[in-house]
Enzyme design. Structure first.
Site, PDB file in Angstrom:
ATOM      1  N   TYR A   1     -12.105   6.845 -13.099  1.00 56.29           N
ATOM      2  CA  TYR A   1     -12.308   5.628 -12.296  1.00 56.29           C
ATOM      3  C   TYR A   1     -12.962   4.536 -13.146  1.00 56.29           C
ATOM      4  CZ  TYR A   1     -13.831   2.761  -8.290  1.00 56.29           C
ATOM      5  OH  TYR A   1     -14.052   1.750  -7.388  1.00 56.29           O
TER       6      TYR A   1
ATOM      7  N   ASP B   1       0.850  -1.200   0.000  1.00 60.01           N
ATOM      8  CA  ASP B   1       0.000   0.000   0.000  1.00 60.01           C
ATOM      9  C   ASP B   1       0.880   1.243   0.000  1.00 60.01           C
ATOM     10  OD1 ASP B   1      -2.094   2.003   0.827  1.00 60.01           O
ATOM     11  OD2 ASP B   1      -3.260   0.177   1.088  1.00 60.01           O
TER      12      ASP B   1
ATOM     13  N   ALA C   1     -10.144  -6.425  -8.137  1.00 66.26           N
ATOM     14  CA  ALA C   1     -11.301  -5.694  -7.614  1.00 66.26           C
ATOM     15  C   ALA C   1     -11.777  -4.712  -8.671  1.00 66.26           C
ATOM     16  CB  ALA C   1     -10.933  -4.957  -6.329  1.00 66.26           C
TER      17      ALA C   1
ATOM     18  N   THR D   1      -3.107   4.150 -11.642  1.00 69.33           N
ATOM     19  CA  THR D   1      -3.189   3.093 -10.614  1.00 69.33           C
ATOM     20  C   THR D   1      -4.001   1.917 -11.141  1.00 69.33           C
ATOM     21  OG1 THR D   1      -2.883   4.568  -8.738  1.00 69.33           O
ATOM     22  CG2 THR D   1      -4.089   2.534  -8.324  1.00 69.33           C
TER      23      THR D   1
END
Ligand code: NAD
Ligand code: UDP
Length: 311
Positions: A145, A31, A114, A92
């Protein structure tokens, strides 16, 4: 077994790490703390089976010792967070997923990606089955997104067809529960924190838009069941709770539980905010030993108790 969990210091990731440790496994959490919090996972180090690595998944990484699976959860998920650095969010989703796929491929292990109900955009059909291709604006505030996650799904599909990588895509629908960041701007955390603080609950638009909220314990059980499916099962598979509720009714439910003087206050509806969202979970029910079990009523009680402690 030894699992990598990227985004493991975030809301879903830290709950998943807990479940994996409870099941007796080892966990390496990767992370960069962009939206996750050290305090979500700090105590897990005491198990002796949990390793915390600070790293940005947009940069390649390698894992020296053997692993048995990888969960790729690293990505900001709340609209204010993912819109704060839209280019970073896209990178990301895309580069982070590619770097994880390279690990899954080189170690020859299963990966769970995910993904999100956002890939359906503002859906023209309801409930949304996995076969629905979506209704997405590629040039809007949410596109960093939802298009980033769509590209990540395409990458997973392409690693599967090119290298036979065992990657399974989970499309998650509005998850809530303990270890949510009280200030991440999502509707459940906002409403509970507002009611506890005795300020008005902020309803964006009329409040007639719907969502279907899945309690975190149900969701992480689904992710755990998914990584154990045979390689022939790749999804994409919806994971969520199909009980649909309007945002206004959610506000009423929170107010009824917390009491106090708070009322509701209307704010403008954000651009491209989906009007409705409800998962068709037939595929998950048919292929996983899983079903959502926690009602919104019970899940809100647990979540309110958590926010009373940490806010
Ligand atoms: P979160 O923001 O709480 O957690 C995301 C975690 O990823 C954080 O710990 C953050 O620091 C980390 N992260 C972000 N960018 C990173 C990077 N470049 N490198 C390393 N770490 C990075 O969000 P969440 O709700 O726990 O969501 C987890 C995953 O589930 C995300 O991929 C999200 O898209 C997906 N998802 C969540 C929901 C939901 O309702 N919460 C719904 C659909 C999909
Ligand atoms: N929302 C709201 N008030 C808030 C936060 C969100 O009315 O304080 C609305 C938001 O416009 C959306 C729904 O609640 O229609 C869910 O928002 P959230 O950000 O939790 O998730 P997402 O939009 O990604 O489903």
């Amino acid at each position: 077994m030894r699992f990598i969990v990227t985004g493991g210091a975030g809301f879903i990731g830290s709950n998943l790490c807990r479940l994996l440790l409870r099941e007796g496994h080892r966990v390496v959490c990767i992370d960069n703390f962009q939206t996750g919090r050290r305090e979500n996972v700090e105590e897990l180090v005491n198990t002796g089976r949990f390793t915390l690595v600070e790293h940005d998944v947009r940069e390649p990484f390698s894992i020296d010792s053997p692993i048995d699976g990888i969960y790729n959860l690293a990505c900001p998920a709340s609209p204010p967070h993912y819109q704060a650095d839209p280019i970073g969010t896209i990178m990301t989703s895309v580069m982070g997923t590619k770097n994880c796929l390279d690990i899954a491929h080189s170690h020859n292990v299963s990966m769970v990606q995910a993904s999100t109900s956002e890939i359906y955009g503002d859906p023209a059909i309801s409930p949304q089955p996995e076969g629905y291709w979506g209704n997405v604006n590629p040039c809007g505030p949410r596109s960093c997104y939802n298009e980033g996650k769509r590209c990540a799904e395409a990458l997973c599909y392409s690693y599967r067809t090119t290298y036979d990588t065992d990657v399974k895509i989970a499309r998650l629908f509005n998850v809530y529960g303990p270890y949510m960041d009280p200030h991440d701007g999502r509707v459940v955390s906002n409403f509970i924190v507002q009611a506890l603080s005795e300020v008005p609950l902020t309803i964006y638009g009329s409040g007639e838009q719907t969502r279907s909220f899945c309690y975190i314990d149900d969701l992480v059980r689904g992710l755990y069941a998914l990584i154990q499916t045979p390689s022939s099962f790749q999804g994409p598979v919806n994971l969520g709770n199909p009980t649909e509720i309007t945002v206004m009714d959610l506000a009423r439910a929170v107010l009824a539980k917390i009491g106090g003087p708070s009322r509701v206050e209307h704010r403008p509806l954000p651009t491209d905010d989906p009007h409705r969202r409800k998962p068709d979970i037939t595929l998950a029910l048919d292929n996983l030993p899983w079903r959502p079990e926690v009602s919104l009523d019970e899940g809100l009680d647990h979540t309110i108790a958590y926010f009373r402690r940490v806010r």
